[in-house]
Design a protein around this motif. Structure first.
Motif, PDB file in Angstrom:
ATOM      1  N   UNK A 132      46.203  39.419  42.930  1.00 42.27           N
ATOM      2  CA  UNK A 132      44.955  39.451  43.677  1.00 42.27           C
ATOM      3  C   UNK A 132      45.177  40.063  45.062  1.00 42.27           C
ATOM      4  N   UNK A 133      46.262  39.670  45.720  1.00 44.52           N
ATOM      5  CA  UNK A 133      46.569  40.246  47.026  1.00 44.52           C
ATOM      6  C   UNK A 133      46.863  41.743  46.916  1.00 44.52           C
ATOM      7  N   UNK A 134      47.514  42.141  45.836  1.00 46.73           N
ATOM      8  CA  UNK A 134      47.774  43.570  45.630  1.00 46.73           C
ATOM      9  C   UNK A 134      46.469  44.332  45.462  1.00 46.73           C
ATOM     10  N   UNK A 135      45.534  43.788  44.681  1.00 47.40           N
ATOM     11  CA  UNK A 135      44.254  44.459  44.465  1.00 47.40           C
ATOM     12  C   UNK A 135      43.455  44.542  45.761  1.00 47.40           C
ATOM     13  N   UNK A 136      43.546  43.528  46.593  1.00 50.23           N
ATOM     14  CA  UNK A 136      42.839  43.561  47.874  1.00 50.23           C
ATOM     15  C   UNK A 136      43.341  44.709  48.747  1.00 50.23           C
TER      16      UNK A 136
END
Length: 269
Positions: A132-136
């Motif tokens: 999720x942090x990567x996608x953000x």
């Protein structure tokens, strides 16, 4: 964790099995390959990512793994090597895969877990939060698909956003959701470039994404500020839950260096 339904290439499976003997709680498989070893996965990973808790551990883990690979007849081509990071192409019998050894923070929600194929790897919940942090931070179709799979099979998007603010205190859940609303614009030709077991319907995928974002927004607005950055664990259900409002005994679970198992019984008086 078991070793079923493995969406790794044959070479990746062989390499992962070989290097499993070198894995420890501070040197473990993470990234897409660890996430996609789970039965819910629809996507094959392009590489094997091994995370270590310090730069020194990266160096020692890489040395151990290189020795194991060379003894087993694999060729290794170094693409990049610097303190805390090594990227290489590993090949044998005409097949190749990228392998990376990376320094990453030891802060996590749960301890690493053992898999029959890969040895120690990051817990699925921590893998989902990392994705999720990567996608953000980047608009990659593979990350988008991974987060949608995690939303369906691990924890809902709202619970992942709430917890991610503990993993990276620079983010708040509303800020994460604002960034995520800019993602999800996936085109058919981008999906064709990925190694998928099945191609999702783009129209339904968009509906599901928008619904997940709306539900996540409602979730983060419902949570008390003093619980920011936690997961929620239910002793009665013996699992982490996505909506603590529906589970009376759900309690906050915060991360720490090395991760921590939830308290499953009341402490002795």
């Amino acid at each position: 964790m078991g070793g079923k339904a493995v969406p790794l290439t044959p070479l990746q499976t062989e390499v992962a099995r070989l290097l499993s003997a070198n894995r420890t709680p501070d040197s473990y498989l993470a990234g897409g390959a660890a996430l996609h070893i789970e039965p819910m996965s629809k996507r094959y990973s392009n590489d094997l990512d091994y995370f270590q808790d310090s730069e020194m551990r990266v160096a020692s883990a890489y040395a151990e793994d290189r020795k194991s690979l060379e003894q087993a007849g694999y060729a290794i081509e170094i693409l990049l090597q610097q303190p805390g990071f090594v990227r290489a192409i590993v090949s044998k019998d005409g097949q190749t895969t990228k392998v990376e050894w990376v320094h990453d923070t030891a802060w996590r929600f749960l301890p690493t877990v053992k898999n029959e194929i890969t040895g120690y790897q990051l817990h699925p919940i921590d893998l989902a939060i990392n994705k999720l942090l990567a996608l953000a931070g980047r608009n990659e179709p593979r990350d988008f698909l991974d987060v949608m799979d995690a939303h369906r099979a691990i924890l809902p998007l709202g619970a992942l956003c709430w917890a991610a603010a503990g993993k990276d205190p620079g983010f708040t859940p509303p800020l994460l959701l604002d960034l995520l609303r800019r993602r999800g614009n996936v085109r058919a030709e981008e999906l064709r470039r990925l190694h998928l077991r099945e191609v999702p319907d783009l129209t339904q995928l968009k509906r599901d994404w928008l619904a997940a974002l709306d539900a996540a927004d409602a979730f983060v607005q419902s949570r008390p500020p003093d619980e920011l950055g936690c997961l929620y664990y239910s002793k009665s259900e013996r699992r982490f839950v996505g909506d603590p409002n529906r589970v009376p005994d759900a309690t906050p679970h915060f991360g720490r260096p090395g991760g921590v198992l939830p308290l499953v019984s009341d402490p002795a008086p």
